[in-house]
Design an enzyme around this catalytic site. Structure first.
Site, short mmCIF file in Angstrom:
data_model
loop_
_atom_site.label_atom_id
_atom_site.label_comp_id
_atom_site.label_asym_id
_atom_site.label_seq_id
_atom_site.Cartn_x
_atom_site.Cartn_y
_atom_site.Cartn_z
N ARG A 125 63.66 15.83 36.68
CA ARG A 125 64.21 14.06 36.42
C ARG A 125 64.45 13.69 35.63
O ARG A 125 65.16 12.47 35.50
CB ARG A 125 61.42 13.38 36.15
CG ARG A 125 61.09 13.80 37.72
CD ARG A 125 60.16 13.02 37.59
NE ARG A 125 59.23 13.59 39.23
CZ ARG A 125 58.10 13.34 39.09
NH1 ARG A 125 56.98 13.64 37.39
NH2 ARG A 125 57.74 13.31 40.27
N LYS A 137 45.63 14.60 54.71
CA LYS A 137 44.85 14.00 54.96
C LYS A 137 45.91 12.65 56.36
O LYS A 137 46.52 12.33 55.87
CB LYS A 137 44.43 13.00 54.27
CG LYS A 137 42.77 13.78 53.47
CD LYS A 137 42.58 12.80 52.80
CE LYS A 137 41.88 12.82 51.64
NZ LYS A 137 41.72 12.28 51.39
N GLY A 179 55.71 15.90 47.06
CA GLY A 179 55.91 16.94 46.30
C GLY A 179 55.71 18.01 46.95
O GLY A 179 56.27 19.56 46.49
N GLY A 189 55.06 8.69 46.25
CA GLY A 189 53.78 8.20 46.80
C GLY A 189 55.30 6.96 47.21
O GLY A 189 54.83 5.99 48.34
P1 AMP Z 1 49.08 15.52 51.15
O1 AMP Z 1 48.33 15.58 49.49
O2 AMP Z 1 48.18 15.14 52.02
O3 AMP Z 1 50.60 15.94 51.69
O4 AMP Z 1 48.60 17.81 51.51
C1 AMP Z 1 49.24 18.67 50.64
C2 AMP Z 1 47.62 19.45 51.04
O5 AMP Z 1 47.49 19.33 52.71
C3 AMP Z 1 48.58 20.71 50.61
O6 AMP Z 1 47.61 20.92 49.49
C4 AMP Z 1 48.22 21.92 51.50
O7 AMP Z 1 47.89 22.98 51.31
C5 AMP Z 1 46.62 20.60 52.22
N1 AMP Z 1 47.20 21.23 54.23
C6 AMP Z 1 48.41 21.36 54.74
N2 AMP Z 1 48.18 22.30 55.95
C7 AMP Z 1 46.47 22.35 56.13
C8 AMP Z 1 45.46 22.35 56.65
N3 AMP Z 1 45.37 23.17 57.90
N4 AMP Z 1 44.24 22.47 55.87
C9 AMP Z 1 43.20 22.00 55.43
N5 AMP Z 1 44.45 21.66 53.97
C10 AMP Z 1 46.00 21.77 54.36
#
Ligand code: AMP
Length: 402
Positions: A36, A199, A355, A378
């Site tokens: 950064r 999510k 990230g 974000g």
């Molecule tokens: P996000 O912060 O929403 O971008 O989510 C990232 C996280 O989603 C990472 O830590 C991944 O391990 C998790 N992730 C990705 N695919 C899956 C899945 N099929 N089931 C559970 N967690 C997941």
């Protein structure tokens, strides 16, 4: 871009307040990853070359409006000094008499780093008095290079701009806005958006907004299961947001009616437990057993997504395709990273943010082949969702008299 940039500013002999993102990881008072800090070098070198007297500010971590030694920016000052090979003054007080005196003692091209802006409750409250105190540290000139903080209306990114004459984008900010802005307003086509992560709820607005501008969308990761469930497929114990299934169904119907290519995994790698060494196997998404959960996209999905990516001329990617922190479920994400790099080699413009996807392009060794790696997870998501970023809105419009 219709905002002032550093090219519009005359910095010689003037104190300029530069908001950077020095939110770096620390261990025992030492910066462990200086990415950064390095990202801001084009802005800092230009400000030095222009003869500005540089007052730098940043946040670090999440102190609660009061000083906390472990969130001090002093290690960042030392690191910057080492990288630039020149002295970097440090003010242990962010605003007030000491900071002002130190800012006034600067000569042309000299740098003063202020202590963490979040040591003061006024920062996150976008407080007017605190904003004025920050502005008092410069001679009416402000530069924002903290894209990663631009989605928050805090004093050092928003409030301060009301008390300066000119507020301009720094070089890093300019680059972020150029790449993300071009993808949304004037992308080379086909434009393929790739979204993953845990999510749907975090990304629903991004899905909606990108469906308006992209030509195809590839969905993977945990968020895919809310869509698969909406299609009536068995998803076993996979991650799902029950309250978003209806919305997913609506988006699927909309995609269908508009002939929009919204692609979901065809197959996936499933396991009975959320564990790195869990027994796993690949199967079609229709064959998921009740006790299994999907933790990565499968080989057929990888091939289909890679083919789509290979035809793209603009690619925006945010979010992993699976639980890529566990090697057994990292393949989908790493293969998508390679496909994005290959498409970029063939002439596509690629933008990777968030990230985990950024970590994945580094892990797969292709980071250098990506057009732009966004520094703000974000902020880039909010931008892609079509929202206005307070830190960008606050900059001075081009053409407005100083
Ligand atoms: P996000 O912060 O929403 O971008 O989510 C990232 C996280 O989603 C990472 O830590 C991944 O391990 C998790 N992730 C990705 N695919 C899956 C899945 N099929 N089931 C559970 N967690 C997941």
């Amino acid at each position: 871009m219709n905002k002032l940039t550093m090219d519009d500013l005359d910095l010689r002999g003037k104190r300029v307040f530069i908001r950077v993102d020095f939110n770096v990881p620390l261990k025992d008072g030492v910066v462990t990853d200086d990415t950064r800090i390095r990202e801001t070098l084009p802005t800092l070198r230009l400000a030095i070359a222009k003869g500005g007297r540089i007052v730098l500010a940043s946040h670090l971590g999440r102190p609660k409006g009061a000083p906390e030694a472990k969130y001090s920016l002093l290690p960042a000052a030392k690191k910057l000094e080492e990288i630039l090979g020149r002295m970097v003054e440090f003010s242990p007080e962010t605003v007030g008499g000491v900071a002002e005196a130190r800012s006034r003692a600067l000569a042309d091209g000299e740098i003063l780093l202020l202590e963490n802006v979040r040591f003061y409750p006024g920062e996150e409250k976008n407080d007017e008095v605190f904003s004025k105190q920050l502005a008092a540290l410069c001679d009416g000139l402000y530069i924002c290079d903290a894209f990663g903080s631009a989605h928050r209306a805090h004093a050092s990114v928003a409030g301060i701009t009301r008390f300066v004459k000119q507020a301009a984008a720094g070089r890093l900010m300019e680059k972020e806005l150029e790449y993300l802005g071009k993808a949304l307003t004037n992308p080379a086509r086909p434009f393929v958006a790739i979204l993953g992560g845990a999510k749907v709820s975090d990304k629903i607005e991004v899905v909606e907004n990108l469906m308006k501008v992209a030509d195809a969308m590839l969905i993977g990761g945990g968020m895919a299961y809310t869509f698969l469930k909406a299609q009536g497929l068995p998803i076993g114990k996979s991650l799902v947001e029950a309250d978003k299934v209806e919305l997913a169904a609506r988006l699927l119907a909309e995609a269908k009616s508009r002939n929009f290519r919204l692609m979901l995994p065809l197959d996936h790698v499933v396991a009975a437990e959320f564990k790195a060494d869990a027994l796993n196997h690949a199967c079609g998404v229709a064959e998921t057993a009740a006790e299994e959960m999907g933790l990565d996209i499968g080989p057929r999905s990888i091939a289909a997504y890679a083919a789509e990516i290979s035809r793209a001329k603009t690619i925006v990617w945010n979010g992993p395709m699976g639980v890529f922190e566990m090697p057994a479920f990292a393949r989908g994400t790493l293969e998508v990273a390679k496909a994005v790099a290959a498409a970029t080699d063939a002439g596509a413009v690629s933008v990777v943010g968030g990230g985990d996807s950024v970590a994945a392009v580094h892990q797969s060794g292709v980071a250098g082949r990506i057009s732009h790696i966004s520094t703000g997870g974000g902020a880039s998501l909010e931008f892609l969702a079509g929202r206005k970023l307070p830190g960008v809105e606050a900059l001075t419009d081009k053409g407005r008299a100083a």
